[in-house]
Design a protein around this motif. Structure first.
Motif, PDB file in Angstrom:
ATOM      1  N   VAL A  42       0.791  -1.152  -0.066  1.00 58.91           N
ATOM      2  CA  VAL A  42       0.059  -0.048   0.066  1.00 58.91           C
ATOM      3  C   VAL A  42       0.738   1.160  -0.002  1.00 58.91           C
ATOM      4  O   VAL A  42       0.546   2.356  -0.843  1.00 58.91           O
ATOM      5  N   GLU A  43       1.925   1.501   0.826  1.00 56.91           N
ATOM      6  CA  GLU A  43       2.681   2.533   0.904  1.00 56.91           C
ATOM      7  C   GLU A  43       3.643   2.590  -0.480  1.00 56.91           C
ATOM      8  O   GLU A  43       3.861   3.706  -0.676  1.00 56.91           O
ATOM      9  N   GLY A  45       1.933   2.182  -3.234  1.00 56.42           N
ATOM     10  CA  GLY A  45       0.907   2.393  -4.240  1.00 56.42           C
ATOM     11  C   GLY A  45       0.390   1.334  -5.139  1.00 56.42           C
ATOM     12  O   GLY A  45      -0.219   1.637  -6.102  1.00 56.42           O
ATOM     13  N   VAL A  46       0.696   0.254  -4.475  1.00 55.09           N
ATOM     14  CA  VAL A  46       0.344  -1.119  -5.355  1.00 55.09           C
ATOM     15  C   VAL A  46      -0.173  -2.012  -4.709  1.00 55.09           C
ATOM     16  O   VAL A  46       0.583  -2.999  -4.157  1.00 55.09           O
ATOM     17  N   GLU A 127       7.487   3.024 -13.512  1.00 57.99           N
ATOM     18  CA  GLU A 127       6.725   3.884 -14.154  1.00 57.99           C
ATOM     19  C   GLU A 127       6.887   3.869 -15.869  1.00 57.99           C
ATOM     20  O   GLU A 127       5.995   3.759 -16.476  1.00 57.99           O
TER      21      GLU A 127
END
Length: 236
Positions: A42-43, A45-46, A127
């Protein structure tokens, strides 16, 4: 047998101390598991939904290996150098397409480890859909403490794992929070590789990862396994 004549000396054998014996553990390969604690996923972002996901891995070359207690220079090419505290599983027997029920027979022991990361380079690669090599597989980035033979420990299912930087706790979790357990990881990884004695599996890091700078001292601990220390030196 004729002795080979090389253009230069071959790379050395990389190895780690083993608690209680003089013989050292020769390291063959280093596998690392990505996003194996929910809060860390979660930290980053996935978030991970185990019901709809499979473990994924990246590798570090054996030349990245550093023993606990070392001082390593702040690496080149980054301004966001992160720690990741991890339980390391040391493989001691060969295995291919291993059933979860048989996975324990491959475990030689455990160690405390640090997967040091050039986070800015990793995120750029992520990214752009590119490999993580520049962010993960770089010199002096796989720190490992002594190997603790499995003995009566069996398959570790719980136990505190934590890391402090300059005496302040940054990561604090429990091995019971692993998304994929040690047997699940060994069984899954052995679908893709013939696991061999000397293979190390870094099993993933809890939440609380963050940047360090020159002069920082990292001290980590895993219950029933032991401690790890690292000092960040000046940039080269």
């Amino acid at each position: 047998m004729t002795q080979a004549n090389y253009l230069w000396n071959p790379p050395p054998v990389y190895s780690l101390p083993v608690r209680g014996i003089e013989a050292r553990y020769p390291v063959n390969r280093i596998f690392c598991v990505g996003r194996n604690y929910h809060a860390h996923a979660v930290e980053m972002g996935v978030p991970v939904d185990k019901a709809n996901a499979q473990p994924f891995y990246f590798t570090k070359g054996v030349a990245t290996l550093v023993e606990s207690g070392a001082t390593v220079p702040y690496p080149t090419g980054t301004s966001n150098y992160h720690y990741e505290m991890e339980l390391v599983v040391a493989i001691g027997a060969p295995g291919f397409r291993v059933a979860e029920a048989d996975a324990a027979s491959l475990i030689y022991g455990y160690a405390a480890g640090l997967d040091m990361t050039r986070r800015d380079l990793q995120l750029v690669a992520r990214e752009q859909g590119r490999p993580w090599d520049l962010g993960k597989d770089f010199e002096l980035s796989a720190i490992c403490a002594e190997i603790v033979p499995v003995g009566n420990l069996g398959v570790l299912e719980k136990g505190a794992i934590n890391l402090a930087v300059n005496g302040q706790t940054r990561q604090s979790a429990d091995l019971s929070q692993l998304i994929w357990s040690i047997p699940e990881l060994i069984a899954d990884l052995s679908k893709f590789y013939h696991l061999q004695p000397g293979d190390l599996i870094y099993t993933g890091t809890p939440e609380g990862v963050g940047a360090v700078k020159s002069g920082d001292k990292l001290v980590g601990h895993i219950d029933n396994v032991g401690d790890i220390e690292l000092t960040i030196g000046a940039a080269e």
